[in-house]
Design a protein around this motif. Structure first.
Motif, PDB file in Angstrom:
ATOM      1  N   GLN A 297       1.958 -14.331 -16.508  1.00  0.00           N
ATOM      2  CA  GLN A 297       0.855 -13.810 -15.712  1.00  0.00           C
ATOM      3  C   GLN A 297       1.222 -13.769 -14.230  1.00  0.00           C
ATOM      4  N   ILE A 298       1.875 -14.848 -13.758  1.00  0.00           N
ATOM      5  CA  ILE A 298       2.303 -14.897 -12.357  1.00  0.00           C
ATOM      6  C   ILE A 298       3.308 -13.781 -12.069  1.00  0.00           C
ATOM      7  N   ALA A 299       4.254 -13.548 -12.991  1.00  0.00           N
ATOM      8  CA  ALA A 299       5.264 -12.509 -12.795  1.00  0.00           C
ATOM      9  C   ALA A 299       4.618 -11.130 -12.721  1.00  0.00           C
ATOM     10  N   VAL A 300       3.554 -10.917 -13.545  1.00  0.00           N
ATOM     11  CA  VAL A 300       2.868  -9.625 -13.512  1.00  0.00           C
ATOM     12  C   VAL A 300       2.237  -9.401 -12.147  1.00  0.00           C
ATOM     13  N   PHE A 301       1.565 -10.441 -11.609  1.00  0.00           N
ATOM     14  CA  PHE A 301       0.929 -10.293 -10.305  1.00  0.00           C
ATOM     15  C   PHE A 301       1.971 -10.110  -9.193  1.00  0.00           C
ATOM     16  N   VAL A 302       3.074 -10.852  -9.282  1.00  0.00           N
ATOM     17  CA  VAL A 302       4.113 -10.755  -8.235  1.00  0.00           C
ATOM     18  C   VAL A 302       4.741  -9.367  -8.213  1.00  0.00           C
ATOM     19  N   TRP A 303       5.167  -8.911  -9.377  1.00  0.00           N
ATOM     20  CA  TRP A 303       5.830  -7.600  -9.418  1.00  0.00           C
ATOM     21  C   TRP A 303       4.838  -6.462  -9.192  1.00  0.00           C
ATOM     22  N   GLY A 304       3.596  -6.647  -9.599  1.00  0.00           N
ATOM     23  CA  GLY A 304       2.579  -5.660  -9.285  1.00  0.00           C
ATOM     24  C   GLY A 304       2.335  -5.570  -7.794  1.00  0.00           C
ATOM     25  N   GLY A 305       2.317  -6.765  -7.112  1.00  0.00           N
ATOM     26  CA  GLY A 305       2.161  -6.760  -5.664  1.00  0.00           C
ATOM     27  C   GLY A 305       3.330  -6.098  -4.966  1.00  0.00           C
ATOM     28  N   VAL A 306       4.533  -6.331  -5.489  1.00  0.00           N
ATOM     29  CA  VAL A 306       5.719  -5.674  -4.918  1.00  0.00           C
ATOM     30  C   VAL A 306       5.611  -4.161  -5.053  1.00  0.00           C
ATOM     31  N   LEU A 307       5.173  -3.692  -6.220  1.00  0.00           N
ATOM     32  CA  LEU A 307       5.002  -2.253  -6.427  1.00  0.00           C
ATOM     33  C   LEU A 307       3.966  -1.684  -5.468  1.00  0.00           C
ATOM     34  N   LEU A 308       2.819  -2.390  -5.309  1.00  0.00           N
ATOM     35  CA  LEU A 308       1.771  -1.899  -4.419  1.00  0.00           C
ATOM     36  C   LEU A 308       2.245  -1.857  -2.982  1.00  0.00           C
ATOM     37  N   GLY A 309       2.919  -2.930  -2.535  1.00  0.00           N
ATOM     38  CA  GLY A 309       3.387  -2.969  -1.147  1.00  0.00           C
ATOM     39  C   GLY A 309       4.429  -1.905  -0.858  1.00  0.00           C
ATOM     40  N   MET A 310       5.415  -1.763  -1.751  1.00  0.00           N
ATOM     41  CA  MET A 310       6.483  -0.786  -1.524  1.00  0.00           C
ATOM     42  C   MET A 310       5.961   0.640  -1.589  1.00  0.00           C
ATOM     43  N   TYR A 311       5.014   0.882  -2.510  1.00  0.00           N
ATOM     44  CA  TYR A 311       4.472   2.233  -2.611  1.00  0.00           C
ATOM     45  C   TYR A 311       3.607   2.549  -1.396  1.00  0.00           C
ATOM     46  N   SER A 312       2.899   1.532  -0.888  1.00  0.00           N
ATOM     47  CA  SER A 312       2.122   1.726   0.336  1.00  0.00           C
ATOM     48  C   SER A 312       3.033   2.047   1.510  1.00  0.00           C
ATOM     49  N   PHE A 313       4.148   1.324   1.625  1.00  0.00           N
ATOM     50  CA  PHE A 313       5.097   1.586   2.714  1.00  0.00           C
ATOM     51  C   PHE A 313       5.722   2.972   2.560  1.00  0.00           C
ATOM     52  N   LEU A 314       5.982   3.373   1.308  1.00  0.00           N
ATOM     53  CA  LEU A 314       6.560   4.690   1.061  1.00  0.00           C
ATOM     54  C   LEU A 314       5.598   5.798   1.495  1.00  0.00           C
ATOM     55  N   LEU A 315       4.294   5.607   1.239  1.00  0.00           N
ATOM     56  CA  LEU A 315       3.312   6.596   1.676  1.00  0.00           C
ATOM     57  C   LEU A 315       3.213   6.654   3.198  1.00  0.00           C
ATOM     58  N   SER A 316       3.366   5.505   3.861  1.00  0.00           N
ATOM     59  CA  SER A 316       3.327   5.515   5.324  1.00  0.00           C
ATOM     60  C   SER A 316       4.525   6.268   5.906  1.00  0.00           C
ATOM     61  N   VAL A 317       5.679   6.129   5.270  1.00  0.00           N
ATOM     62  CA  VAL A 317       6.854   6.892   5.710  1.00  0.00           C
ATOM     63  C   VAL A 317       6.624   8.374   5.459  1.00  0.00           C
ATOM     64  N   PHE A 318       5.977   8.691   4.349  1.00  0.00           N
ATOM     65  CA  PHE A 318       5.700  10.094   4.044  1.00  0.00           C
ATOM     66  C   PHE A 318       4.763  10.697   5.081  1.00  0.00           C
ATOM     67  N   ARG A 319       3.816   9.889   5.594  1.00  0.00           N
ATOM     68  CA  ARG A 319       2.926  10.396   6.629  1.00  0.00           C
ATOM     69  C   ARG A 319       3.668  10.645   7.936  1.00  0.00           C
ATOM     70  N   ILE A 320       4.714   9.847   8.194  1.00  0.00           N
ATOM     71  CA  ILE A 320       5.536  10.094   9.386  1.00  0.00           C
ATOM     72  C   ILE A 320       6.281  11.416   9.245  1.00  0.00           C
ATOM     73  N   LYS A 321       6.775  11.704   8.047  1.00  0.00           N
ATOM     74  CA  LYS A 321       7.506  12.956   7.817  1.00  0.00           C
ATOM     75  C   LYS A 321       6.554  14.157   7.830  1.00  0.00           C
ATOM     76  N   ASN A 322       5.325  13.944   7.339  1.00  0.00           N
ATOM     77  CA  ASN A 322       4.340  15.020   7.277  1.00  0.00           C
ATOM     78  C   ASN A 322       3.031  14.502   7.875  1.00  0.00           C
ATOM     79  N   GLY A 323       2.810  14.840   9.144  1.00  0.00           N
ATOM     80  CA  GLY A 323       1.660  14.286   9.854  1.00  0.00           C
ATOM     81  C   GLY A 323       0.321  14.666   9.261  1.00  0.00           C
TER      82      GLY A 323
END
Length: 329
Positions: A294-320
């Motif tokens: 259960q802990i591993a699911v939450f940890v890796w899920g949080g990693v996915l959410l954080g990295m995908y959020s950062f990826l979207l922020s980079v995408f907004r820099i490329k496309n305002g």
């Protein structure tokens, strides 16, 4: 007195005949020298003048060179073995002299007068003299000069040039001697490789057949090229740039621009997302402890959410104008 007159008159036809045979005699003389030496005729000022003088019912290819080290002509020394090979191959293929082509070499040390008369400032120089009499004669007695401007060091281009200049005669090919050293070297290398492969196969094959290894290599290549690595090599992009406010800009705006560090950051994000997905799909289901799972699911899920959020922020820099985002970025 009358007897002397008759004798002189009787010798006149022989004198004319001898004069007519002079070009042929010169050809036979120099051809014999070349065949006996199995090399181009070595010339000096006098023999060069004799070989190239008109009338001439044969062709002459003369290499004017400077072989001594004090002249510093590297091309002369590099081309000389190829010139000897060309002449030797031609003479071997045309022993009867049907093509009536002679090869000669005039070194600067033996022909300074010729070099001065031709006003030559560089070497090597290859001159081809066409016949002045006979079926292949040309009206223009000026020799044709081969261009060494491209740095030609092989016999084959020169052979092709002579063939073009003399199309109506036999053209023996360039025959290179068998390189036994190369054969032995290649044979030894092949046998050594076969021996090494037979000995190392039990150790190498498990590595080559490892599925995880090939999966990792494939993943690295996919991440490398999807992040824009080849774009950087083609466009020669800068690693980073200034934002105009005294700070460093890591991401370039627009889809037609990017920085070198930007590529590495994007590749790292893709790598973390891939590793998190693989862990959730393969590693977490195999955990025996439900709490750890259960802990591993939450940890890796949080990693996915954080990295995908950062990826979207980079995408907004490329496309305002991109409207979507995810917390925390």
């Amino acid at each position: 007195m009358r007897l002397l007159t008759y004798l002189t008159a009787s010798l006149l036809p022989f004198t004319v005949l001898a004069a007519k045979k002079a070009p042929t005699d010169s050809f036979s003389k120099f051809q014999s020298k070349a065949l006996s030496a199995s090399a181009p005729v070595k010339l000096d000022d006098a023999s060069y003048a004799e070989l190239t003088k008109a009338p001439r019912d044969y062709s002459v290819a003369v290499l004017l060179t400077a072989l001594e080290a004090r002249f510093g002509c590297g091309l002369c020394r590099d081309f000389q073995p190829e010139w000897d090979l060309l002449a030797r191959s031609w003479m071997k293929g045309d022993k009867q002299g049907e093509g009536r082509l002679l090869y000669g070499t005039l070194d600067f040390s033996d022909g300074k007068g010729t070099f001065q008369s031709l006003q030559l400032q560089t070497a090597p120089v290859l001159l081809l003299f066409h016949p002045t009499t006979g079926p292949n004669a040309k009206a223009d007695a000026t020799p044709v000069r081969f261009d060494f401007g491209s740095g030609t060091e092989k016999a084959d281009p020169v052979h092709a040039w002579i063939v073009r200049q003399l199309p109506d005669i036999p053209h023996p090919p360039v025959v290179r001697p068998i390189n036994y050293v190369k054969i032995v070297t290649i044979t030894t290398a092949v046998l050594g490789f076969i021996t090494f492969a037979s000995v190392a196969t039990p150790y190498i094959m498990p590595v080559i057949q490892n599925r995880n290894l090939w999966a990792a290599i494939s993943l690295i290549l996919v991440l490398l090229f999807t992040s824009g690595h080849m774009f950087n090599h083609i466009r020669k992009v800068p690693y980073v740039s200034s934002d105009g406010k005294g700070k460093v800009s890591y991401f370039a705006g627009g889809f037609q621009n990017q920085f070198g560090l930007e590529t590495q950051i994007v590749a790292a994000m893709y790598g973390i997302l891939s590793f998190a997905t693989i862990s959730l799909a393969l590693k977490v289901p195999r955990m025996a402890d439900p709490r750890s799972q259960q802990i591993a699911v939450f940890v890796w899920g949080g990693v996915l959410l954080g990295m995908y959020s950062f990826l979207l922020s980079v995408f907004r820099i490329k496309n305002g104008g991109y409207p979507f985002w995810l917390p925390p970025f």
